[in-house]
Write a protein that holds these residues in place. Structure first.
Motif, PDB file in Angstrom:
ATOM      1  N   VAL A 132       3.429 -12.292  -3.751  1.00 41.59           N
ATOM      2  CA  VAL A 132       4.271 -10.937  -4.173  1.00 41.59           C
ATOM      3  C   VAL A 132       3.647 -11.146  -5.679  1.00 41.59           C
ATOM      4  N   SER A 133       3.682 -12.962  -6.510  1.00 38.58           N
ATOM      5  CA  SER A 133       3.315 -12.703  -7.552  1.00 38.58           C
ATOM      6  C   SER A 133       2.019 -11.635  -7.983  1.00 38.58           C
ATOM      7  N   LEU A 134       0.768 -12.375  -7.370  1.00 44.62           N
ATOM      8  CA  LEU A 134      -0.255 -11.625  -7.014  1.00 44.62           C
ATOM      9  C   LEU A 134      -0.516 -10.520  -6.849  1.00 44.62           C
ATOM     10  N   GLU A 357      13.700   0.268  -0.164  1.00 43.80           N
ATOM     11  CA  GLU A 357      14.156   0.083  -1.540  1.00 43.80           C
ATOM     12  C   GLU A 357      14.084  -1.806  -1.813  1.00 43.80           C
ATOM     13  N   ILE A 358      13.574  -2.543  -0.802  1.00 45.61           N
ATOM     14  CA  ILE A 358      13.412  -3.759  -1.685  1.00 45.61           C
ATOM     15  C   ILE A 358      11.970  -4.103  -2.181  1.00 45.61           C
ATOM     16  N   GLU A 359      11.265  -3.752  -1.935  1.00 46.04           N
ATOM     17  CA  GLU A 359       9.670  -3.870  -1.997  1.00 46.04           C
ATOM     18  C   GLU A 359       9.992  -2.726  -3.121  1.00 46.04           C
ATOM     19  N   LYS A 360       9.876  -2.018  -3.518  1.00 45.65           N
ATOM     20  CA  LYS A 360       9.668  -1.178  -5.047  1.00 45.65           C
ATOM     21  C   LYS A 360      10.804  -2.277  -5.989  1.00 45.65           C
ATOM     22  N   ALA A 361      11.448  -2.600  -5.064  1.00 42.75           N
ATOM     23  CA  ALA A 361      12.174  -3.328  -6.736  1.00 42.75           C
ATOM     24  C   ALA A 361      11.532  -4.761  -6.430  1.00 42.75           C
ATOM     25  N   LEU A 362      11.374  -4.843  -6.038  1.00 45.84           N
ATOM     26  CA  LEU A 362      10.316  -6.947  -6.065  1.00 45.84           C
ATOM     27  C   LEU A 362       9.028  -6.273  -6.496  1.00 45.84           C
ATOM     28  N   ILE A 363       8.170  -5.155  -6.190  1.00 39.45           N
ATOM     29  CA  ILE A 363       7.132  -4.714  -7.407  1.00 39.45           C
ATOM     30  C   ILE A 363       6.821  -4.597  -8.449  1.00 39.45           C
ATOM     31  N   HIS A 401       3.155  -6.927   7.637  1.00 33.28           N
ATOM     32  CA  HIS A 401       2.750  -5.601   6.482  1.00 33.28           C
ATOM     33  C   HIS A 401       2.699  -6.491   5.257  1.00 33.28           C
ATOM     34  N   TRP A 402       3.979  -8.185   5.134  1.00 30.20           N
ATOM     35  CA  TRP A 402       3.791  -7.577   3.224  1.00 30.20           C
ATOM     36  C   TRP A 402       3.195  -9.840   3.027  1.00 30.20           C
ATOM     37  N   THR A 403       3.054  -9.837   4.117  1.00 23.72           N
ATOM     38  CA  THR A 403       2.531 -11.136   3.951  1.00 23.72           C
ATOM     39  C   THR A 403       0.895 -11.518   3.539  1.00 23.72           C
ATOM     40  N   ASP A 404       0.164  -9.697   3.623  1.00 21.87           N
ATOM     41  CA  ASP A 404      -1.061  -9.824   2.735  1.00 21.87           C
ATOM     42  C   ASP A 404      -1.085  -8.703   1.603  1.00 21.87           C
ATOM     43  N   GLY A 405       0.341  -8.433   0.857  1.00 19.96           N
ATOM     44  CA  GLY A 405       0.630  -7.782   0.012  1.00 19.96           C
ATOM     45  C   GLY A 405       0.808  -6.078   0.106  1.00 19.96           C
ATOM     46  N   SER A 406       0.705  -5.829   1.050  1.00 25.17           N
ATOM     47  CA  SER A 406       0.304  -4.558   1.453  1.00 25.17           C
ATOM     48  C   SER A 406       1.592  -3.034   1.318  1.00 25.17           C
ATOM     49  N   PHE A 407       1.435  -3.588  -0.306  1.00 26.85           N
ATOM     50  CA  PHE A 407       3.224  -3.105  -0.468  1.00 26.85           C
ATOM     51  C   PHE A 407       3.190  -1.875  -0.363  1.00 26.85           C
ATOM     52  N   GLY A 408       3.844  -1.398  -0.486  1.00 24.59           N
ATOM     53  CA  GLY A 408       3.904   0.244  -0.690  1.00 24.59           C
ATOM     54  C   GLY A 408       2.733   1.666   0.371  1.00 24.59           C
ATOM     55  N   TYR A 409       3.026   0.897   2.069  1.00 23.95           N
ATOM     56  CA  TYR A 409       2.629   1.293   2.879  1.00 23.95           C
ATOM     57  C   TYR A 409       3.812   1.973   3.726  1.00 23.95           C
ATOM     58  N   PHE A 410       4.963   0.992   4.229  1.00 30.62           N
ATOM     59  CA  PHE A 410       5.777   1.536   4.837  1.00 30.62           C
ATOM     60  C   PHE A 410       6.301   2.405   4.565  1.00 30.62           C
ATOM     61  N   PRO A 411       6.420   3.128   3.240  1.00 25.92           N
ATOM     62  CA  PRO A 411       6.766   4.655   3.190  1.00 25.92           C
ATOM     63  C   PRO A 411       6.256   5.452   4.275  1.00 25.92           C
ATOM     64  N   SER A 412       4.909   4.750   4.383  1.00 26.22           N
ATOM     65  CA  SER A 412       4.263   6.588   5.416  1.00 26.22           C
ATOM     66  C   SER A 412       4.418   6.693   6.107  1.00 26.22           C
ATOM     67  N   TYR A 413       5.008   5.352   7.149  1.00 27.58           N
ATOM     68  CA  TYR A 413       5.435   5.328   8.704  1.00 27.58           C
ATOM     69  C   TYR A 413       6.834   6.867   7.951  1.00 27.58           C
ATOM     70  N   THR A 414       7.693   6.988   7.282  1.00 32.85           N
ATOM     71  CA  THR A 414       8.631   8.150   7.410  1.00 32.85           C
ATOM     72  C   THR A 414       8.624   9.416   6.807  1.00 32.85           C
ATOM     73  N   LEU A 415       7.824   9.105   5.484  1.00 26.66           N
ATOM     74  CA  LEU A 415       6.572  10.417   5.678  1.00 26.66           C
ATOM     75  C   LEU A 415       6.093  11.023   6.079  1.00 26.66           C
ATOM     76  N   GLY A 416       5.727  10.506   7.203  1.00 28.34           N
ATOM     77  CA  GLY A 416       4.737  10.813   8.308  1.00 28.34           C
ATOM     78  C   GLY A 416       5.679  11.885   9.720  1.00 28.34           C
ATOM     79  N   ALA A 417       6.798  11.146   9.434  1.00 30.23           N
ATOM     80  CA  ALA A 417       8.130  11.595  10.690  1.00 30.23           C
ATOM     81  C   ALA A 417       8.249  12.993   9.958  1.00 30.23           C
ATOM     82  N   MET A 418       8.944  13.231   8.554  1.00 28.28           N
ATOM     83  CA  MET A 418       8.831  14.362   8.097  1.00 28.28           C
ATOM     84  C   MET A 418       7.841  15.447   7.963  1.00 28.28           C
ATOM     85  N   TYR A 419       6.620  15.134   7.502  1.00 28.22           N
ATOM     86  CA  TYR A 419       6.182  15.274   7.295  1.00 28.22           C
ATOM     87  C   TYR A 419       5.045  16.447   8.953  1.00 28.22           C
TER      88      TYR A 419
END
Lengths: 490, 490
Positions: A132-134, A357-363, A401-419
């Motif tokens: 997270v820090s990196l 919500e959690i990853e946004k606040a964290l980053i 996903h979070w273990t390797d720092g892929s923050f910002g990726y999760f929203p893609s799933y629900t954005l994809g469902a909405m698109y």
């Protein structure tokens, strides 16, 4: 156009090495014996270093600057915009940070496998703190470059142009509506006892479904792997699934989902495949195509009818398991649960909103790692009515996903469902989807996606693409209407 | 050792890119759909250019020269010798010639496919003249570097250290002895009518045979392709075969042959796999291992007995086709024929000697392309008693090797057969091969090859290796004795 042409040649070269990486990665997941892992890892690392060199070659900055002063067609302008974007992302971080993050991520992911089993949050947190820090450091550097908030800069990697202001509105709307919706849609559990579906027959059905859905077998193939994926290259797209003899629907839904990804890849325009502008628009748009196939089509009543007919013909001994009603009960089941990857279409967005919500606040450094479990429990309780208190392994430790720092990726799933829901609504203005499906004809649906999404690759921004194909920017109403119609009889 | 260590790092990098090439080539032959060919060709060409750059990097000459002045162990000396050899071959030719030869070869090979069907020698000769002329140019440049005759310089690519003076003696001896031998050994044709062997069962038998022969499935696999081959890398060795439902022996002999290649690769020393000294000794020694497996073991009476038992158990409906006598009649059949690749163990050397004599004269500019058909006919008549007059397609147009200018390669086949016979004779001094085979135990044979051939990789020259393992340089007597014993009852 001398500078632009040099860029084209350079990215053609990158494309060629990425081709090799795609095929060897696919091989790793489908064919490689375990004893080959070590030398493959070395070869892939060598290739990664080489690709990094190409992506960060010194001459690129000047070529890009000079190319922007050249007489370019509209198409070439879009191409240069995407080249610039790829180059900015590739050169944003100092190598030392890339390396540190890669090492911390590898360690965190490696130990997570056991720590998750052991429900050991404190030990996991020790490694995760460093990731997270990196990642915060990374996000700040990217934010300074883009002039955005740290989290928005991470979001830009996966869905260029999307911001957390937009996401707050989109996801906030969904979040306030979902809990009631889930209560109304909830169904009872379906359990298929004693069902047996021969793998050979499942494979045959999978191939039939792929052919029906327009997969081009002259430019791709289906194999098996532990986790289903779509890989390879656009002229040779490799999808995988996994089979269980007690449940054929799982493998088929995997195949349908990956076929959505594959058809997008196979229909990217041939003349610019090597260039960034010729690649798929974004992770979220890619996901919208797989979810269009799996959710909008694969779980629709009309398709279930069609699928039941195929299954009845193939699995003759199992006819009671393959009636339209039985398939529907499974494919349209709604059950709040702890695990995202097992979630149904209705509860899935809750899992994503919580993570967002959690990853946004964290980053953005508004919370710390230590705050996550309590937040997770509170949000799960609020959205799905399930507590994860002290249950880290099925709570905040469940995803990779979070273990390797892929923050910002999760929203893609629900954005994809909405698109996907928005594309479907637009498509219905000219295509009678249900009727075509009931007549066993997928071609008008395929043609609409090809004309409106696939063939454009990255020529337009996501918002431009959406306005062009559906007449408006992303609007949650289409997704909500879709869920209401399917799960609450309108 | 600073310079030597830099060389090691450089060849490690080459090795990694060669790994990617090996896996993608294997994929091309086993999995790739035809529509993927074009983009794969581009990616492979990009990789070839990159490998060429690495092989001819400017700094190598100085590193090699400086390394030769450093304090090296005996092992490192051998390693530097092999690095030097690889570097010399890679840098011998001007790029313009490499490119011209590659283009001429591609054109000649491409058009050969149709021209051969049409028996069209004049049109083939038109392209072939160019290939020969460029190959003569290549040979002359290599000869000037090595201080040898042009043909010997080509030979050195495939069997370093071998000369045409030696080959003249070895092949001359065989050539004078073979025609009589063939007359004595000739058998009647065996035709298997109405036999049927399910591909699934053949695949199971193939896997059983591979396991018996020591193939390590943790570091490799078996697949199918149009032409059987051994590819991949030493930690992940991929062999292939092809199946026909009317004949299981063909697939099994392919598998046994390729397993010989594979076991050599799988047992190359782990600590120097990336370096030239850690690779297989030569094409001829590689072929000696596949021929040891196929000819010395696979077609021996003891193995036929063993194979018959396995086949009887698997192909129960076909028992009359699987008796030891029936298998022996097929596996030890001797019949002079026009086509090299279909030739049996006894007549095969005749096909090679003929090609050797012709290609040597051609590359040394003693004959011209136009002379080939007549020479071919004369030598076929002399060695095998069959004329190829006016029959170009089954005569000098039958092989693919010359179309791309691979002159110097053909001798490897018969050198391999002779090495194999000599290894077998030496092995028999300490290993009772027949008894072990009859007891179903291959491990002492495997251990001998591992200790005497495989583990040495390219540490010794071929002749040193042969003297170390068999006590003497190559001697045709072992091969002749082997053939006499098997085909003329001693």
């Amino acid at each position: 156009m001398k500078n632009y042409q040099k860029l084209v040649a350079h990215y053609q070269s990158i494309h060629n090495f990425e081709h090799l990486r795609a095929i060897c990665s696919w091989d790793q997941a489908t064919n490689m014996p375990s004893g080959g892992a070590e030398s493959r890892a070395q070869a892939m690392a060598e290739l990664a270093v080489h690709l990094h060199k190409l992506h960060t070659a010194e001459e690129l900055e000047e070529l890009i600057n000079n190319a922007s002063l050249e007489q370019l067609t509209e198409h070439q302008h879009a191409s240069l915009r995407e080249i610039t974007r790829v180059w900015q992302h590739a050169t944003a971080l100092p190598s030392s940070l890339v390396k540190a993050k890669s090492l911390a991520g590898a360690r965190c992911e490696h130990q997570w496998r056991l720590q998750r089993q052991q429900n050991n949050w404190p030990q996991f947190k020790h490694n995760f703190d460093e990731v997270v820090s990196l990642s915060q450091e990374e996000a700040q550097i990217r934010a300074d470059l883009l002039g955005s908030t740290p989290y928005d800069a991470m979001l830009d990697i996966y869905e260029p142009g999307m911001t957390s202001v937009q996401l707050d509105a989109l996801f906030g709307d969904l979040a306030s509506w979902l809990p009631d919706m889930i209560q109304q849609a909830k169904t009872s559990c379906v359990d298929q006892h004693n069902a047996h579906f021969a793998i050979e027959d499942q494979t045959r059905l999978a191939n039939e479904l792929m052919a029906f859905l327009g997969f081009d077998f002259n430019h791709g193939r289906l194999d098996t792997s532990v986790h289903p994926f779509c890989g390879g290259v656009s002229q040779d797209t490799r999808i995988t699934t996994r089979y269980e003899s007690t449940d054929f629907l799982n493998a088929m839904m995997g195949v349908i989902h990956e076929t959505g990804h594959a058809c997008y890849e196979q229909n990217l325009p041939k003349d610019m495949q090597a260039l960034p502008v010729g690649k798929a628009r974004s992770m979220a748009i890619h996901e919208s195509q797989s979810l269009f196939y799996e959710m909008q089509i694969g779980r629709s009543d009309a398709f279930i009818q069609f699928l039941s007919g195929k299954a009845q013909a193939l699995f003759k001994q199992q006819s009671e398991h393959n009636t339209p009603n039985m398939l529907k009960a499974q494919l349209q089941q709604v059950q709040p649960s702890l695990i995202r990857v097992d979630a149904d279409e209705v509860t899935y967005p809750a899992h994503i909103i919580l993570r967002y919500e959690i990853e946004k606040a964290l980053i953005n450094q508004e919370i710390q790692c230590g705050d996550i479990p309590e937040l997770w429990d509170a949000k799960m309780t609020q959205l799905l009515g399930i507590s994860t208190k002290d249950n880290y392994k099925d709570g905040c430790m469940q995803d990779i996903h979070w273990t390797d720092g892929s923050f910002g990726y999760f929203p893609s799933y629900t954005l994809g469902a909405m698109y996907a829901a928005q594309f479907k609504a637009a498509m219905m203005q000219s295509v009678n989807i249900e009727q075509h499906l009931s007549e066993g004809d997928f071609s008008p649906i395929y043609a609409w996606l090809k004309n409106n999404v696939w063939q454009h690759a990255s020529r337009y921004t996501t918002e431009e693409l959406l306005i062009k194909s559906t007449g408006q920017p992303l609007n949650t109403e289409f997704f909500k209407t879709h869920l209401r119609k399917r799960y609450c009889n309108g």
